[in-house]
Motif scaffolding. Structure first.
Motif, PDB file in Angstrom:
ATOM      1  N   ILE A   3      -5.118  -5.374  -1.533  1.00 38.17           N
ATOM      2  CA  ILE A   3      -5.769  -6.078  -0.157  1.00 38.17           C
ATOM      3  C   ILE A   3      -5.993  -7.579  -0.144  1.00 38.17           C
ATOM      4  O   ILE A   3      -5.463  -8.512   0.295  1.00 38.17           O
ATOM      5  CB  ILE A   3      -7.167  -5.387   0.404  1.00 38.17           C
ATOM      6  CG1 ILE A   3      -7.339  -3.917   0.423  1.00 38.17           C
ATOM      7  CG2 ILE A   3      -7.860  -6.151   0.719  1.00 38.17           C
ATOM      8  CD1 ILE A   3      -8.976  -3.577  -0.052  1.00 38.17           C
ATOM      9  N   ALA A  51      -6.427  -0.766  -5.075  1.00 35.79           N
ATOM     10  CA  ALA A  51      -6.967  -0.710  -3.544  1.00 35.79           C
ATOM     11  C   ALA A  51      -7.058  -2.564  -3.521  1.00 35.79           C
ATOM     12  O   ALA A  51      -6.282  -3.311  -2.755  1.00 35.79           O
ATOM     13  CB  ALA A  51      -7.591  -0.074  -2.532  1.00 35.79           C
ATOM     14  N   ARG A  98      -0.203  -4.906  -7.128  1.00 36.93           N
ATOM     15  CA  ARG A  98       0.461  -3.180  -7.020  1.00 36.93           C
ATOM     16  C   ARG A  98      -0.532  -2.858  -8.291  1.00 36.93           C
ATOM     17  O   ARG A  98      -0.070  -1.453  -8.951  1.00 36.93           O
ATOM     18  CB  ARG A  98       1.541  -2.184  -6.810  1.00 36.93           C
ATOM     19  CG  ARG A  98       1.731  -3.071  -5.481  1.00 36.93           C
ATOM     20  CD  ARG A  98       3.564  -2.214  -5.074  1.00 36.93           C
ATOM     21  NE  ARG A  98       3.735  -0.456  -5.227  1.00 36.93           N
ATOM     22  CZ  ARG A  98       3.648   0.062  -4.294  1.00 36.93           C
ATOM     23  NH1 ARG A  98       2.943   0.143  -3.391  1.00 36.93           N
ATOM     24  NH2 ARG A  98       3.573   1.035  -4.568  1.00 36.93           N
ATOM     25  N   PHE A 148       0.882  -1.408   0.175  1.00 36.86           N
ATOM     26  CA  PHE A 148       0.000  -0.115  -0.091  1.00 36.86           C
ATOM     27  C   PHE A 148       0.614   1.612  -0.211  1.00 36.86           C
ATOM     28  O   PHE A 148       0.206   1.828   0.176  1.00 36.86           O
ATOM     29  CB  PHE A 148      -0.775   0.123   1.325  1.00 36.86           C
ATOM     30  CG  PHE A 148      -2.453  -0.851   0.785  1.00 36.86           C
ATOM     31  CD1 PHE A 148      -3.504  -0.251   0.478  1.00 36.86           C
ATOM     32  CD2 PHE A 148      -2.406  -2.235   1.255  1.00 36.86           C
ATOM     33  CE1 PHE A 148      -4.453  -0.816  -0.111  1.00 36.86           C
ATOM     34  CE2 PHE A 148      -3.436  -2.824   1.042  1.00 36.86           C
ATOM     35  CZ  PHE A 148      -4.567  -1.639   0.447  1.00 36.86           C
ATOM     36  N   ASP A 207      -0.397   5.030  -5.132  1.00 36.45           N
ATOM     37  CA  ASP A 207      -0.563   5.386  -6.808  1.00 36.45           C
ATOM     38  C   ASP A 207       0.381   6.676  -6.911  1.00 36.45           C
ATOM     39  O   ASP A 207       0.301   7.596  -7.684  1.00 36.45           O
ATOM     40  CB  ASP A 207      -1.829   6.147  -5.928  1.00 36.45           C
ATOM     41  CG  ASP A 207      -1.999   7.772  -4.771  1.00 36.45           C
ATOM     42  OD1 ASP A 207      -0.681   7.484  -4.166  1.00 36.45           O
ATOM     43  OD2 ASP A 207      -2.099   8.587  -3.982  1.00 36.45           O
ATOM     44  N   ASN A 266     -14.568  -2.332  -7.626  1.00 32.18           N
ATOM     45  CA  ASN A 266     -14.227  -0.911  -7.788  1.00 32.18           C
ATOM     46  C   ASN A 266     -14.866   0.090  -8.136  1.00 32.18           C
ATOM     47  O   ASN A 266     -15.342   1.186  -8.060  1.00 32.18           O
ATOM     48  CB  ASN A 266     -12.768  -0.367  -9.607  1.00 32.18           C
ATOM     49  CG  ASN A 266     -11.599  -1.641  -9.304  1.00 32.18           C
ATOM     50  OD1 ASN A 266     -11.252  -1.685  -7.527  1.00 32.18           O
ATOM     51  ND2 ASN A 266     -10.896  -1.180 -10.077  1.00 32.18           N
ATOM     52  N   PHE A 288      -5.380   5.433  -6.467  1.00 30.19           N
ATOM     53  CA  PHE A 288      -5.309   4.443  -5.014  1.00 30.19           C
ATOM     54  C   PHE A 288      -6.565   3.189  -5.355  1.00 30.19           C
ATOM     55  O   PHE A 288      -6.199   2.495  -5.119  1.00 30.19           O
ATOM     56  CB  PHE A 288      -4.921   5.860  -3.982  1.00 30.19           C
ATOM     57  CG  PHE A 288      -4.999   4.750  -2.808  1.00 30.19           C
ATOM     58  CD1 PHE A 288      -3.646   3.786  -2.701  1.00 30.19           C
ATOM     59  CD2 PHE A 288      -6.230   4.208  -2.224  1.00 30.19           C
ATOM     60  CE1 PHE A 288      -3.733   3.947  -0.895  1.00 30.19           C
ATOM     61  CE2 PHE A 288      -5.536   3.759  -0.722  1.00 30.19           C
ATOM     62  CZ  PHE A 288      -4.870   3.780  -0.749  1.00 30.19           C
ATOM     63  N   TRP A 289      -7.267   4.511  -5.192  1.00 28.80           N
ATOM     64  CA  TRP A 289      -9.099   2.759  -5.081  1.00 28.80           C
ATOM     65  C   TRP A 289      -8.536   2.441  -6.398  1.00 28.80           C
ATOM     66  O   TRP A 289      -9.574   0.661  -6.329  1.00 28.80           O
ATOM     67  CB  TRP A 289      -9.893   3.868  -5.275  1.00 28.80           C
ATOM     68  CG  TRP A 289      -9.603   3.803  -3.502  1.00 28.80           C
ATOM     69  CD1 TRP A 289      -9.702   5.861  -3.311  1.00 28.80           C
ATOM     70  CD2 TRP A 289     -10.108   3.907  -2.146  1.00 28.80           C
ATOM     71  NE1 TRP A 289     -10.032   6.042  -1.748  1.00 28.80           N
ATOM     72  CE2 TRP A 289      -9.608   4.935  -1.255  1.00 28.80           C
ATOM     73  CE3 TRP A 289      -9.927   2.232  -1.573  1.00 28.80           C
ATOM     74  CZ2 TRP A 289      -9.876   4.586   0.531  1.00 28.80           C
ATOM     75  CZ3 TRP A 289      -9.836   2.168  -0.183  1.00 28.80           C
ATOM     76  CH2 TRP A 289      -9.962   3.602   0.508  1.00 28.80           C
TER      77      TRP A 289
END
Length: 234
Positions: A74, A70, A113, A14, A18, A54, A66-67
């Motif tokens: 995760i 994500a 990532r 994480f 981004d 998403n 970033f999202w």
């Protein structure tokens, strides 16, 4: 020790997620979800799991690089926990070593990532195998239902799941004559039937964004075609 490994995996996956802009395939996947959230027609679905997941993240937190990545991060972190499901067979030390290798694997870090669903498919497929193994070892139906949910998510995530399916099919063909008892008996058949229903409900629910994007079902089958295309020489 396992908690420390999970924390390390979380940080590696994480941190500055981004920092680099989305690549073209990542942007196409993220844009399809953003269009869906805003009610704009878009023929692209890509990974049905990423499309639905998403879309939910963008609805809750807004769209960003970033999202968009994500979910991969995760599930890439959760992959570290899979060896714990077979700790009885690997031993405590063996499970920790396996988790450590998963934490620092360069390939797994890269795909965790990246918003392409590959690491999600791997995580869910391995979790499905581990949960199924726990069911066969302990006989707890809950483990089989968790395996069904994990398998459904794997099929919705990316084409890489079909490589795991091929490996499982080959192994199953070899051991099936000695493992018929795993699937016989009234209680066992009831468990497998229930797991099949859970699998279908998860596939349809998540794959179609709870029936709001029915093209997701077709996109799920398209992943198999994409896997076959990937086997052809370039």
């Amino acid at each position: 020790p396992l908690a420390a490994l999970v924390a390390a995996a979380f940080a590696i996956r994480f941190l500055f997620l981004d920092w680099t802009p989305l690549a073209s395939d990542e942007a196409m996947q993220a844009l399809a979800s953003w269009h869906f959230v805003n009610g704009t027609p878009d023929a692209f679905t890509g990974s049905p799991l990423l499309f639905s997941g998403n879309g939910l993240l963008f609805l809750l937190f807004g769209a960003s690089d970033f999202w968009a990545r994500a979910l991969s991060a995760i599930f890439g972190t959760m992959l570290v926990l899979v060896p714990a499901l077979v700790r009885r067979e690997l031993g405590r030390g063996g499970a920790l070593v396996a988790s450590a290798l998963l934490v620092f694997s360069p390939s797994l870090v890269f795909f965790a990532r990246d918003a392409n669903g590959a690491v999600i498919a791997v995580t869910c497929a391995l979790a499905a195998l581990a949960f199924a193994w726990r069911y066969l070892a302990d006989g707890r139906p809950r483990m089989l239902y968790l395996a069904a949910i994990s398998a459904a998510l794997a099929f919705l995530a990316a084409r890489e799941v079909w490589t795991v399916v091929l490996a499982v099919a080959l192994c199953g063909a070899l051991i099936f004559p000695r493992a018929r008892g795993w699937f016989t008996g009234p209680r066992t058949r009831r468990d497998w039937l229930g797991a099949g229903i859970v699998f279908l409900v998860t596939c349809v629910g998540v794959g179609t964004a709870f029936l709001m994007h029915r093209d997701g079902l077709g996109a799920t089958f398209d992943l198999f075609g994409a896997w076959l295309d990937g086997l052809r020489p370039g």
